[in-house]
Write a protein that holds these residues in place. Sequence first.
Motif, PDB file in Angstrom:
ATOM      1  N   ARG A  98       0.723  -1.260   0.106  1.00 35.76           N
ATOM      2  CA  ARG A  98       0.049   0.056   0.112  1.00 35.76           C
ATOM      3  C   ARG A  98       0.903   1.401   0.103  1.00 35.76           C
ATOM      4  NH1 ARG A  98      -4.949   1.075   2.259  1.00 35.76           N
ATOM      5  NH2 ARG A  98      -5.227   3.337   3.382  1.00 35.76           N
ATOM      6  N   HIS A 141      -9.949   2.463  -6.014  1.00 32.19           N
ATOM      7  CA  HIS A 141      -9.543   1.969  -4.754  1.00 32.19           C
ATOM      8  C   HIS A 141      -9.943   0.590  -4.676  1.00 32.19           C
ATOM      9  CE1 HIS A 141      -6.950   5.172  -2.517  1.00 32.19           C
ATOM     10  NE2 HIS A 141      -7.759   5.885  -3.723  1.00 32.19           N
ATOM     11  N   THR A 142      -9.497  -0.160  -3.658  1.00 35.63           N
ATOM     12  CA  THR A 142     -10.016  -1.491  -3.042  1.00 35.63           C
ATOM     13  C   THR A 142     -10.069  -1.222  -1.595  1.00 35.63           C
ATOM     14  OG1 THR A 142      -8.022  -2.984  -2.747  1.00 35.63           O
ATOM     15  CG2 THR A 142      -9.034  -2.517  -5.024  1.00 35.63           C
TER      16      THR A 142
HETATM   17 ZN   LIG Z   1      -6.887   2.731  -1.333  1.00 28.22          ZN
END
Ligand SMILES: [Zn+2]
Length: 351
Positions: A98, A141-142
Amino acid sequence: MSDDFLIAGQTLKPNSRTLIEVPLPPLYTHAPMKMPVHVIRGKKDGPKLFVSAAIHGDELNGTEIIRRLLKLPVMKRMRGTLLAVPIVNVYGVINHSRYLPDRRDLNRSFPGSDKGSLAARLAHLFMKEIVSNCSHGIDLHTGAIHRSNLPQIRANLDDDETSMLAQSFGVPVLINANLRDGSLREAAAEYGIPMLLYEAGEALRFHEVSIRAGVKGITNVMRALNMLPVVKSRRRKKLEPFVARSSSWVRASASGLFRKVNGLGARVKRGEVLGLIDDPFGGEEMEVVSTVNGIIIGCTEIPLVHEGEALFHIARFEDVKVVAGHVETFQTRYSPEDEVNISSDFEPPIV
Ligand SMILES: [Zn+2]
């Protein structure tokens, strides 16, 4: 459209399709780094939309969404300009992470600065080359690692234009999200750019329903912005979106091995059992119970939990029953098993 479009020192003419490689700080191994930006310019003038993915380097559905979007034949009939950035955090993607190598979260580092940390410099570059060149934006996003999200749009729904775009995207759940300090959305708002955040699926995985709904959602927004021709409706009814009144997390009451009883999209009632936590040494089984009536819009995917960990994200709605019905229709509509529902906008599913 007569205006030339300037990005990363290159001038792009109308009716063109170009891959720009924006130079980034190299790796310490001397390997050069670049951020790829696909720029499509229509023949006619119109809005300038950016679509970005993998600002969090482990969130990959958006990268696939952009790949499919760029292949759609209808893009040849586009007006205005599309800037598609399939991988913003190139460093994070290399590391399946991330974060950036300096352990900073890029989406907390906007608007950044050219003298700051690696994250701040990347944020600054993105603002300078992408956001300041655009009139609208969609960031993909996820969920975080080991967490799945039901496809949802988060946006500032108090702004009329942003709200109109959010409604047009075509997912059943909208969240009126406050701007987070240092996020791209906050920085874009400073520029007066309406922006949507699409959250769907899980980190480090492709999720077919989320990807299909994302491709469709972006083309829906482009139609609402008059960038794509409006199709004569041969389709089924558009799915009505619903704004969540609020949302809350249900947390683990104990540490142990966790099994889900309910999953994403399920309608749950207060007091209902959502999952079970068992002690691996054969201790007592604990029930995880919903604290609210609502729809599960996010949940953990890993069966290992510590006490206090967030397991389910539940959104509350005015009429939960109606929303649950729409969520079910939505999931069926974009499900790979339901081949008849694949419109010409979609490529065949990857097998
Ligand atoms: Zn994200």
